[in-house]
Design a protein around this motif. Structure first.
Motif, PDB file in Angstrom:
ATOM      1  N   PRO A   1      -2.742  -0.131  -9.484  1.00 51.47           N
ATOM      2  CA  PRO A   1      -1.364  -0.155  -9.969  1.00 51.47           C
ATOM      3  C   PRO A   1      -0.454  -0.939  -9.033  1.00 51.47           C
ATOM      4  CG  PRO A   1      -1.882   1.987  -9.028  1.00 51.47           C
ATOM      5  CD  PRO A   1      -3.172   1.228  -9.082  1.00 51.47           C
ATOM      6  N   THR A   2       0.506  -1.630  -9.609  1.00 48.85           N
ATOM      7  CA  THR A   2       1.438  -2.444  -8.828  1.00 48.85           C
ATOM      8  C   THR A   2       2.844  -2.297  -9.391  1.00 48.85           C
ATOM      9  OG1 THR A   2       0.994  -4.374 -10.233  1.00 48.85           O
ATOM     10  CG2 THR A   2      -0.291  -4.192  -8.201  1.00 48.85           C
ATOM     11  N   ALA A   3       3.830  -2.702  -8.587  1.00 48.01           N
ATOM     12  CA  ALA A   3       5.222  -2.770  -9.034  1.00 48.01           C
ATOM     13  C   ALA A   3       5.826  -4.074  -8.545  1.00 48.01           C
ATOM     14  CB  ALA A   3       6.025  -1.579  -8.536  1.00 48.01           C
ATOM     15  N   ARG A   4       6.777  -4.580  -9.310  1.00 48.35           N
ATOM     16  CA  ARG A   4       7.480  -5.827  -8.956  1.00 48.35           C
ATOM     17  C   ARG A   4       8.910  -5.476  -8.564  1.00 48.35           C
ATOM     18  NH1 ARG A   4       9.644  -9.925 -12.994  1.00 48.35           N
ATOM     19  NH2 ARG A   4      10.208 -11.768 -11.785  1.00 48.35           N
ATOM     20  N   PHE A   5       9.311  -5.911  -7.373  1.00 48.80           N
ATOM     21  CA  PHE A   5      10.591  -5.533  -6.784  1.00 48.80           C
ATOM     22  C   PHE A   5      11.520  -6.732  -6.630  1.00 48.80           C
ATOM     23  CE2 PHE A   5       7.293  -2.749  -5.193  1.00 48.80           C
ATOM     24  CZ  PHE A   5       7.850  -1.487  -5.252  1.00 48.80           C
TER      25      PHE A   5
ATOM     26  N   ARG B   1       0.246  -5.502   1.600  1.00 44.88           N
ATOM     27  CA  ARG B   1       0.346  -4.773   0.339  1.00 44.88           C
ATOM     28  C   ARG B   1       0.683  -5.697  -0.829  1.00 44.88           C
ATOM     29  NH1 ARG B   1      -2.170  -0.358  -1.168  1.00 44.88           N
ATOM     30  NH2 ARG B   1      -2.733   0.682   0.762  1.00 44.88           N
ATOM     31  N   ILE B   2       0.841  -6.978  -0.583  1.00 48.54           N
ATOM     32  CA  ILE B   2       0.996  -7.950  -1.674  1.00 48.54           C
ATOM     33  C   ILE B   2      -0.403  -8.311  -2.153  1.00 48.54           C
ATOM     34  CG2 ILE B   2       1.853 -10.236  -2.307  1.00 48.54           C
ATOM     35  CD1 ILE B   2       3.936  -9.956  -0.090  1.00 48.54           C
TER      36      ILE B   2
ATOM     37  N   VAL C   1       8.913  -9.814  -5.683  1.00 43.58           N
ATOM     38  CA  VAL C   1       7.612  -9.677  -5.037  1.00 43.58           C
ATOM     39  C   VAL C   1       6.855  -8.541  -5.705  1.00 43.58           C
ATOM     40  CG1 VAL C   1       8.524  -8.128  -3.240  1.00 43.58           C
ATOM     41  CG2 VAL C   1       6.413  -9.412  -2.809  1.00 43.58           C
ATOM     42  N   VAL C   2       5.544  -8.721  -5.861  1.00 40.53           N
ATOM     43  CA  VAL C   2       4.662  -7.703  -6.424  1.00 40.53           C
ATOM     44  C   VAL C   2       3.921  -7.028  -5.276  1.00 40.53           C
ATOM     45  CG1 VAL C   2       2.698  -7.251  -7.947  1.00 40.53           C
ATOM     46  CG2 VAL C   2       4.370  -9.022  -8.553  1.00 40.53           C
ATOM     47  N   MET C   3       3.917  -5.684  -5.280  1.00 42.80           N
ATOM     48  CA  MET C   3       3.239  -4.938  -4.228  1.00 42.80           C
ATOM     49  C   MET C   3       2.349  -3.852  -4.823  1.00 42.80           C
ATOM     50  SD  MET C   3       6.170  -4.576  -1.266  1.00 42.80           S
ATOM     51  CE  MET C   3       4.951  -4.285   0.017  1.00 42.80           C
ATOM     52  N   GLN C   4       1.238  -3.604  -4.135  1.00 41.93           N
ATOM     53  CA  GLN C   4       0.317  -2.552  -4.548  1.00 41.93           C
ATOM     54  C   GLN C   4       0.916  -1.169  -4.329  1.00 41.93           C
ATOM     55  OE1 GLN C   4      -3.033  -3.888  -2.041  1.00 41.93           O
ATOM     56  NE2 GLN C   4      -4.275  -3.481  -3.827  1.00 41.93           N
TER      57      GLN C   4
ATOM     58  N   PRO D   1       5.704  -6.908 -14.874  1.00 39.59           N
ATOM     59  CA  PRO D   1       5.034  -6.522 -13.628  1.00 39.59           C
ATOM     60  C   PRO D   1       4.570  -7.712 -12.785  1.00 39.59           C
ATOM     61  CG  PRO D   1       4.118  -5.351 -15.536  1.00 39.59           C
ATOM     62  CD  PRO D   1       4.962  -6.466 -16.052  1.00 39.59           C
ATOM     63  N   ARG D   2       4.592  -8.931 -13.355  1.00 36.25           N
ATOM     64  CA  ARG D   2       4.137 -10.100 -12.608  1.00 36.25           C
ATOM     65  C   ARG D   2       5.245 -11.138 -12.542  1.00 36.25           C
ATOM     66  NH1 ARG D   2       0.894  -6.797 -11.935  1.00 36.25           N
ATOM     67  NH2 ARG D   2      -1.376  -6.851 -12.072  1.00 36.25           N
TER      68      ARG D   2
END
Length: 442
Positions: A93-97, A228-229, A255-258, A439-440
């Motif tokens: 799972p990831t999130a984009r911030f 974590r990227i 930025v996308v992070m795990q 998310p990307r």
């Protein structure tokens, strides 16, 4: 698309990036000498997102609306991938911030461009306007020496007191078995974090001319990127400090992070990110930045006082999934290949509680029973019950000699390791496997 490396190289050519400290080449960012009255801190930060090609959070018209089942704590997040099947998504799972550009101050006094995310603020209005988590207890860090100060540039960018070097290569060698056979893999025999902060860096940042603290985590600069990227080919964590990684998009200010999994109140999917830690061991195991200044934050093992919360990793959890609840433990994470297995630690409260803070003081447990008899730890109540009957004991490597009565557990000692774990979401099981927003990077 203009990538981060191109941006950095162009800044070097134009003399905007501080890589020299001689008298003939002053590359320091200009600083406003007088306090900024207007615009506000939130306006300065959100305007920088617009200037960098991103979409700033709008509290009156947020880009995303989250359902109760999604249970997202960070309104400004740009998208979340809730898929956990690593055969489908190797990075999990990831999130984009939203991502902000600022300046780090190097030990020689020169300055370097850096990129960071904000997940919490100690001021309710600022938290609301930025779309981040309100965490008033972070303000307790002011004056402790565990925080860092900041300044504004003329164009409204933050200048941090410290800096982070992302160039080291992470390496972890699992530990051998203890004499009694109960410990294996953890503590590690060798732990070398993939990023190291200088003595001035703390992600608890006091905004200029205020008593407001934000949780700001650097994710990239000219030395590399945060571990974590995710790797750009989807092959698990980033193994190289590749500034061209599409999960880092300076021209989209995102930025996308795990995300890491965990347990809270008997429920899984307590998704959070690990940004920096005060100890090289957890920094290596959980792909964070080793930031020794965090050791000065108040106060280890104390709740509800201080500026952090206790949480409970276990040193020797279950390494095989026997009942569908997964595996658990710092040992399991240390033994896993390329760190694709989370420790799935146990947490006491979530950001809906006003006592929440993103800095967590590790209270590590240790099982005294064979692995086949070790349950998955899903709540602090369960941890306390197992401590009371002797199934668990405080980890023998914990730094504090005795439990504290004003902690969430009167039976558990603190390790004296602080881990910055902003909590992003704890969805219901019905949400797992879905995606929301973008998310990307596009």
């Amino acid at each position: 698309m203009k990538n981060f490396r191109t941006s950095v190289l162009s800044l070097i050519i134009l003399g905007g990036l501080a890589v020299s400290c001689n008298d003939d080449d002053d590359n320091t960012a200009p600083v406003i000498e007088e306090p900024i009255e207007s615009p506000s801190a939130s306006e300065l930060l959100l305007n920088s997102i617009t200037a960098d090609g991103g979409i700033p959070y709008n509290v009156n018209n947020p880009a995303l609306s989250f359902t109760e089942a999604q249970n997202v704590f960070l309104p400004s997040v740009l998208g979340i991938d809730f898929r956990i099947d690593r055969d489908e998504v190797p990075e999990g799972p990831t999130a984009r911030f939203p991502m902000f550009q600022g300046w780090e101050t190097l030990p020689d006094g020169s300055r370097r461009e850096g990129y960071y995310v904000i997940t919490e603020a100690s001021d309710a209005n600022l938290a609301r306007e930025l779309g981040v988590i309100f965490s008033p207890r972070m303000a307790n860090s002011i004056g402790s020496g565990g925080e860092q100060s900041s300044q504004w540039t003329e164009d409204g960018r933050l200048i941090f007191e410290g800096s982070v070097d992302f160039s080291p290569k992470r390496s972890l060698v699992a530990g051998g078995a203890s004499e009694d056979g109960f410990l294996l893999g953890f503590p590690p025999a060798q732990a070398n974090p993939g990023a190291i902060a200088d003595e001035n860096w703390s992600s608890y940042v006091v905004l200029p001319d205020s008593e407001i603290v934000i949780n700001a985590q650097l994710v990239a600069n000219s030395t590399g990127i945060h571990d974590r990227i995710p790797h750009p080919d989807g092959n698990g964590p980033a193994q190289e400090d590749d500034l061209n990684n599409p999960n880092l998009a300076a021209d989209q200010a995102s930025v996308v992070m795990q995300l890491l999994d965990g347990w809270h109140a008997g429920r899984p999917y307590y998704f959070h990110i690990v940004t920096d830690t005060s100890d090289p061991g957890p920094a290596t195991i959980e792909l964070g930045v080793y930031a020794p200044r965090l050791n000065s934050l108040p106060t280890f093992g104390v709740f509800p006082g201080g500026s952090m919360l206790p949480f409970s990793p276990t040193a020797n959890g279950r390494t095989t999934d026997t009942d569908g609840l997964g595996v658990q433990g710092l040992n399991t994470a240390s033994l896993s290949d390329r760190q694709v297995q989370d420790p799935t630690n146990t947490f006491p409260i979530d950001p809906s509680d006003s006592r929440y803070a993103p800095m967590w003081d590790a209270h590590v447990t240790e099982f005294t029973v064979p692995e086949s008899e070790r349950p998955i730890l899903t709540s602090f109540g369960q941890v306390n019950e197992l401590l009371a009957d002797g199934t668990l004991i405080p980890f023998r490597g914990n730094g504090n000699p005795a439990p504290l009565e004003n902690s969430l557990s009167s039976l558990l000692t603190a390790t004296r390791a602080i881990i910055n774990c902003p909590v992003i979401t704890q969805p219901s099981s019905s949400v797992i496997g879905t995606q929301i927003g973008l998310p990307r990077n596009q």
